[in-house]
Design an enzyme around this catalytic site. Structure first.
Site, PDB file in Angstrom:
ATOM      1  CG  ASP A  12      -3.493   2.464   4.795  1.00  0.00           C
ATOM      2  OD1 ASP A  12      -4.417   1.929   4.148  1.00  0.00           O
ATOM      3  OD2 ASP A  12      -2.849   1.874   5.670  1.00  0.00           O
ATOM      4  CG  ASP A  55       1.550   3.976   4.798  1.00  0.00           C
ATOM      5  OD1 ASP A  55       0.422   3.520   5.037  1.00  0.00           O
ATOM      6  OD2 ASP A  55       2.599   3.333   4.982  1.00  0.00           O
ATOM      7  CE1 TYR A  94       6.943  -4.924   8.405  1.00  0.00           C
ATOM      8  CE2 TYR A  94       4.589  -5.134   7.989  1.00  0.00           C
ATOM      9  CZ  TYR A  94       5.768  -4.425   7.870  1.00  0.00           C
ATOM     10  OH  TYR A  94       5.782  -3.215   7.228  1.00  0.00           O
ATOM     11  CG  ASP A 113      -0.172   0.031   2.527  1.00  0.00           C
ATOM     12  OD1 ASP A 113       1.076  -0.010   2.517  1.00  0.00           O
ATOM     13  OD2 ASP A 113      -0.824   0.081   3.583  1.00  0.00           O
TER      14      ASP A 113
END
Length: 695
Positions: free
Chosen positions: A169, A116, A239, A114
């Site tokens: 995100d 950010d 993680y 993704d």
């Protein structure tokens, strides 16, 4: 009069000062040998073959997506400016800016990861109404946008979605400007003027990423090492910030600190030194890339001297941008234990790699979670459709860490939990479904007392109530919590859909924990169920190999999820003593009294004690002689790690111990007679250990 030069001759050359990165001097200035360079090449080749680098086409697609999002948010702000009656000039000048942070900003993102992003808007555009309502609706109408999920009540409010298949995100920060400057410097502290705490947290993602890149001596080496260790952490199941392990920024800060301590090291050296240093790190001493910036604008910074809550943090990893915060506050004693075991695993493999006894692929062997424990908690999450499941799963996953803390608290740390960050899907269910699993075991070394009980019914009940607080609950959203033994694990948790023979060798850190199923609790017991008889060796101890040989994998058709009949929701170390660490100056030392602890003023110190909480005395850390050999042995950490938890617990206490009473789910009574383990049902089930039983 004769000068001193005349008496002594010419002055000896003065050694050039060692460049210092971060809060301490480097451990070693040694560069790579030919063997190190070759190992680095092999490592990079392995990472490429593992598919960790994106193609040029995907990189170009990401840039196009970011450009389209920039256009959307700019039009959104202009629309709001016009609706609020501002002048035409204000409408023309109105804008929002898109910044990136996280793995994309650091340059370590891979295919499918993704982006950010942070949207910075003017002061009159709010997060609550304008971002999560107006912009949300705009995005929902775009055909390029799918899987739109707002999370307004998160610690850092976020809107998640996919734009042309790229996961995004998106955060929002409203700064104290009527017009956002096109050349806004987000690293400048002025952006924090007159903003609230959620806005500070949103802004700090970008500010921290920029600081990390400024504080490492070699950005390319940092990126290769970080890419490697993130991949390792995912393969080893550690993680996940939300589950109580470490997320992207945490791993970036740890790797950056190793880069500071070994500024001339090649990536293969940095990976090895990472495990070598952090297997010996004396948590809860914090990892810091720079000195903590003192209070300048009134925001709270991480400081155990002033903030009692900061003393409860188990693995502090401090962000380098003001206001400095602990980025790993989610870590619990159980997840820290798991990570330390994995650090030791990584260190052992790296030692073999340096001796040419193993290849890099061995470091990334997946962690066999479902072969590591005897007992598990299974959390099944169901919803009416995929969209509902996405939001419902996100809520439950964010609360799983609390379940770990509750169990630790209610059993006084004697029952350890290992939440696994991966979710699993049962495709055979008619509704949308996923499940999380948590390994259970008794704390290693715990003395078994007659009649000792582990009652976690209250923990499960409290977890149920916290899940029930979901504001956006819809019919069909349900959760089930059950206990399953390893032999009863559902088939869908295995990659090939069937169970494997367990060729397992338990380490001392992974003792078995026995638990039977009981009617009417969180699972349904089968009448007449027989427990396994255990062979014993001549000394009376269990023969592990005999037990493993006796076990057989059940038939795939029998590997189904157990019937769950309750918990249904929805209807309502002491540090390093080393040869190459002898001269590193003390950075900080905590002065501890019987009632308080904290961090003293900053100077220089050793790798595990850059700031010491609890008054533990650490060993010194020094840098290598520049004229010494550049071989691996020149900067080896020859140290032994001792158990320092007793002193740490005096200072870093669990702040959840108060005000929470045990309520009522999982319980067992274990008996052992003549080496045969059996179980009995109880009216109010608990976990009780009787003499002779092994837990």
């Amino acid at each position: 009069m004769v000068s001193s030069e005349g008496l002594c001759g010419s002055q000896p050359p003065i050694a050039a000062p060692v460049t210092q990165y971060g809060v301490t001097k480097p451990i070693s200035m040694a560069g790579p040998t030919a063997a190190d360079i070759q190992r680095s090449r092999d490592l990079e080749k392995f990472l490429v073959q593992a598919g960790l680098y994106e193609s040029k086409e995907e990189a170009s697609k990401r840039e196009e997506v970011l450009g389209q999002i920039q256009e959307i948010v700019t039009n959104w702000v202009k629309q709001l400016t016009r609706l609020r009656g501002y002048t035409d000039q204000m409408v023309e000048d109105a804008k929002a800016l898109i910044f990136t942070f996280g793995s994309y900003r650091l340059g370590v993102h891979g295919p499918g990861s993704d982006i950010d992003t942070l949207c910075v808007g003017p002061s009159y555009v709010s997060r609550e109404e304008d971002f999560f309502f107006v912009l949300h609706n705009i995005l929902a109408e775009r055909e390029e946008v799918t899987e739109l999920q707002p999370v307004p009540d998160a610690h850092v409010p976020v809107m998640r979605f996919k734009f042309n298949g790229i996961p995004i995100d998106l955060l929002y920060a409203s700064i104290s400007h009527l017009v956002v400057p096109h050349d806004l410097d987000i690293s400048d502290i002025s952006v924090l003027y007159s903003v609230d705490e959620p806005t500070v947290r949103s802004l700090n993602g970008c500010r921290v990423a920029d600081q990390i890149l400024k504080l490492v001596p070699n950005v390319e080496h940092f990126r290769t090492t970080l890419r490697c260790l993130k991949f390792w952490a995912k393969r080893r199941g550690v993680y996940s910030n939300v589950t109580g392990f470490l997320g992207g920024v945490n791993w970036a800060l740890l790797v950056a600190r190793i880069c500071q301590l070994y500024p001339n090291a090649a990536p293969s050296m940095l990976v090895s030194r990472f495990f070598r240093v952090f297997t010996q790190w004396r948590w809860p001493n914090p990892v810091m890339l720079c000195a903590i910036d003192e209070d300048r604008l009134g925001f709270s910074v991480w400081d155990p001297r002033k903030n009692p809550r900061d003393r409860t943090h188990h693995m502090p990893i401090i962000t380098p941008a003001y206001p400095c915060m602990n980025s790993s506050y989610n870590v619990s004693t159980s997840t820290l234990r798991v990570m330390m075991e994995q650090f030791q695993y990584g260190n052992n493999v790296c030692e073999k790699i340096e001796l040419n006894k193993a290849k890099w692929s061995a470091l990334f062997d997946p962690y066999l979670f479902f072969q590591s424990y005897t007992n598990y908690l299974q959390v099944d999450i169901l919803a009416a459709d995929a969209d509902d499941l996405r939001s419902w799963k996100g809520w439950v996953e964010s609360r799983l860490r609390q379940l770990t803390l509750m169990i630790e608290r209610d059993t006084y740390g004697k029952l350890q939990c290992h939440p696994y960050p991966q979710d699993y899907v049962d495709a055979s269910k008619p509704c949308a479904h996923c499940a999380f699993f948590m390994g259970l075991q008794r704390k290693h070394g715990e003395i078994v007392q007659e009649g000792q009980q582990f009652d976690i019914r209250g923990s499960i009940d409290e977890f149920r109530h916290s899940i029930n607080m979901y504001m956006f609950w819809k019919p069909g959203m349900e959760i089930y919590v059950s206990h399953v033994r390893r032999k009863q694990l559902p088939a869908y948790v295995y990659p090939d859909g069937c169970k494997r023979s367990r060729n397992l060798h338990l380490t001392p850190e992974q003792p078995s924990y026995n638990m039977s199923r009981n009617n009417g609790v969180a699972y349904q017991a089968e009448s007449g169920e027989k427990c396994l008889k255990r062979k014993k060796d001549p000394d009376g101890e269990d023969s592990e190999q005999s037990r493993l040989d006796k076990r057989r994998s059940p038939d795939r058709n029998q590997s189904v999820s157990p019937e769950i009949i309750s918990c249904k929701l929805g209807s309502t170390c002491t540090g390093c003593s080393t040869s190459d660490l002898d001269e590193m100056n003390r950075f900080a030392e905590v002065n501890t009294s019987s009632n308080s602890s904290g961090i003293s003023s900053c100077s220089h110190e050793d790798i595990g004690n850059e700031s010491t909480a609890g008054g533990s005395e650490g060993s010194n850390v020094g840098d290598d002689n520049p004229s010494s050999s550049q071989s691996d042995s020149s900067d080896d950490l020859k140290s032994s790690v001792e158990d320092d938890h007793a002193d740490q617990n005096k200072v870093f206490q669990d702040g959840l111990l108060k005000d929470l009473e045990p309520k009522t789910v999982v319980g067992v009574v274990l008996k052992s007679m003549n080496g045969v383990v059996d179980s009995e049902s109880v009216q109010n089930p608990v976990i009780r250990v009787t003499q002779g039983s092994q837990v």
